[in-house]
Design a protein around this motif. Structure first.
Motif, PDB file in Angstrom:
ATOM      1  N   THR A  25      14.787  31.909   3.497  1.00  0.00           N
ATOM      2  CA  THR A  25      15.826  31.392   3.861  1.00  0.00           C
ATOM      3  C   THR A  25      15.615  29.927   3.017  1.00  0.00           C
ATOM      4  O   THR A  25      16.774  29.525   2.199  1.00  0.00           O
ATOM      5  CB  THR A  25      16.173  31.157   5.274  1.00  0.00           C
ATOM      6  OG1 THR A  25      16.249  32.249   5.943  1.00  0.00           O
ATOM      7  CG2 THR A  25      17.360  30.111   5.567  1.00  0.00           C
ATOM      8  N   ASP A  26      14.805  28.949   3.066  1.00  0.00           N
ATOM      9  CA  ASP A  26      14.711  28.062   2.230  1.00  0.00           C
ATOM     10  C   ASP A  26      14.698  28.281   0.643  1.00  0.00           C
ATOM     11  O   ASP A  26      15.327  27.465  -0.049  1.00  0.00           O
ATOM     12  CB  ASP A  26      13.268  27.163   2.444  1.00  0.00           C
ATOM     13  CG  ASP A  26      13.165  26.734   3.906  1.00  0.00           C
ATOM     14  OD1 ASP A  26      14.383  26.486   4.617  1.00  0.00           O
ATOM     15  OD2 ASP A  26      12.117  26.431   4.267  1.00  0.00           O
ATOM     16  N   LYS A  28      16.568  30.695  -0.774  1.00  0.00           N
ATOM     17  CA  LYS A  28      17.747  30.979  -0.931  1.00  0.00           C
ATOM     18  C   LYS A  28      18.714  29.709  -1.100  1.00  0.00           C
ATOM     19  O   LYS A  28      19.171  29.599  -1.936  1.00  0.00           O
ATOM     20  CB  LYS A  28      18.214  32.030   0.159  1.00  0.00           C
ATOM     21  CG  LYS A  28      19.645  32.793  -0.472  1.00  0.00           C
ATOM     22  CD  LYS A  28      19.940  33.668   0.668  1.00  0.00           C
ATOM     23  CE  LYS A  28      21.422  34.267   0.445  1.00  0.00           C
ATOM     24  NZ  LYS A  28      21.883  35.134   1.245  1.00  0.00           N
ATOM     25  N   LYS A  29      18.493  28.842  -0.228  1.00  0.00           N
ATOM     26  CA  LYS A  29      19.103  27.683  -0.252  1.00  0.00           C
ATOM     27  C   LYS A  29      18.854  26.680  -1.360  1.00  0.00           C
ATOM     28  O   LYS A  29      19.668  26.140  -2.020  1.00  0.00           O
ATOM     29  CB  LYS A  29      18.801  26.948   1.084  1.00  0.00           C
ATOM     30  CG  LYS A  29      19.162  27.315   2.290  1.00  0.00           C
ATOM     31  CD  LYS A  29      18.932  26.740   3.613  1.00  0.00           C
ATOM     32  CE  LYS A  29      19.464  27.393   4.953  1.00  0.00           C
ATOM     33  NZ  LYS A  29      18.986  26.529   6.092  1.00  0.00           N
ATOM     34  N   GLU A  84      20.651  28.414  -4.454  1.00  0.00           N
ATOM     35  CA  GLU A  84      21.878  28.380  -4.367  1.00  0.00           C
ATOM     36  C   GLU A  84      22.560  26.958  -4.378  1.00  0.00           C
ATOM     37  O   GLU A  84      23.405  26.495  -5.274  1.00  0.00           O
ATOM     38  CB  GLU A  84      22.565  28.845  -3.107  1.00  0.00           C
ATOM     39  CG  GLU A  84      22.559  30.279  -2.845  1.00  0.00           C
ATOM     40  CD  GLU A  84      22.804  30.453  -1.606  1.00  0.00           C
ATOM     41  OE1 GLU A  84      23.113  31.868  -1.297  1.00  0.00           O
ATOM     42  OE2 GLU A  84      22.694  29.773  -0.320  1.00  0.00           O
ATOM     43  N   SER A  85      21.558  25.782  -4.077  1.00  0.00           N
ATOM     44  CA  SER A  85      21.975  24.469  -4.454  1.00  0.00           C
ATOM     45  C   SER A  85      21.745  23.974  -5.826  1.00  0.00           C
ATOM     46  O   SER A  85      22.396  22.934  -6.396  1.00  0.00           O
ATOM     47  CB  SER A  85      21.000  23.524  -3.499  1.00  0.00           C
ATOM     48  OG  SER A  85      19.767  23.665  -4.208  1.00  0.00           O
TER      49      SER A  85
END
Length: 224
Positions: free
Chosen positions: A200-201, A203-204, A207-208
């Motif tokens: 999850t980290d 992916k974030k 995306e950022s």
């Protein structure tokens, strides 16, 4: 109630035709069974039935020609591998797989119905979960150096499987002995949750920065 006993492990590694587990076929399959003082290693060369890309051959050193001339039938190797893993679980062994979502997803893709029916311990995931922010590479060679264990011949399946088992032993016996206090269900849940957090980290983060995160999988011990 079962617990992870680092003296009773079945360490598993594949060398394949592709880094994509959904399209990879087996080139070599290695299983190292550790049961107390008894250690047995079996490695089988398969003919994947397709061309081995140059990039893959450069990693594991097995050409299409060698696999065709010396390899066994691919499906026989696949079925024997799955049977050995299932037998290991029935015998109470913990399956050691470095980067489990790759190797186990290869088996799922090739069989169509492979399921995890016993405990899995992923030394790579454990390292990431317990020391999230350590800098540097986390491939097998780097982790062998970090934990002070021997890697005899990188990207040779039996050597990789043995090295993964050595890392697992060091992690659970020397570095984080509290892992051995979890029963196998707790240990599996712990790894799945930590993998979800890590991915999850990631992916974030991707995306950022406007980068493609579509290939980031939350699944463990197999990709979704």
């Amino acid at each position: 109630m079962a617990y992870f006993d680092a003296s009773r492990m079945l360490s598993f590694d594949l060398e394949t035709t592709s880094v994509n587990p959904r399209e990879a076929r087996i080139v070599t399959s290695a299983l190292v069974r550790i049961d107390g003082r008894e250690v047995t290693a079996n490695e089988t060369l398969a003919d994947p039935g397709v061309e081995i890309p140059e990039a893959a051959a450069a990693v594991h050193g097995i050409s299409t020609e060698k696999a065709r001339a010396e390899g066994r039938d691919h499906d026989e190797v696949l079925h024997e591998t799955v049977a050995a893993i299932k037998q290991g679980w029935e015998d109470g062994l913990t399956l050691i797989v470095f980067n489990a979502p790759y190797d186990l997803s290869v088996l799922r893709a090739l069989t169509g119905d492979f399921t995890v029916t016993g405990p899995v311990f992923d030394p790579l995931l454990i390292d990431r979960a317990r020391n999230r922010y350590r800098k540097g590479k986390r491939n097998l060679g780097a982790l062998c150096e970090h934990y002070g264990v021997r890697l005899d011949n990188a990207h040779e399946a039996t050597s990789d499987a043995m090295a993964a088992a050595r890392i697992a032993w060091k992690q659970v016996r020397k570095v984080w002995p509290e892992l051995a206090e979890m029963d196998t269900d707790e240990l599996m849940e712990y790894q799945a949750v930590e993998n979800y957090r890590i991915q999850t980290d990631l992916k974030k983060w991707l995306e950022s920065r406007g980068r493609d995160a579509s290939n980031v999988s939350m699944g463990w011990p197999m990709v979704g």
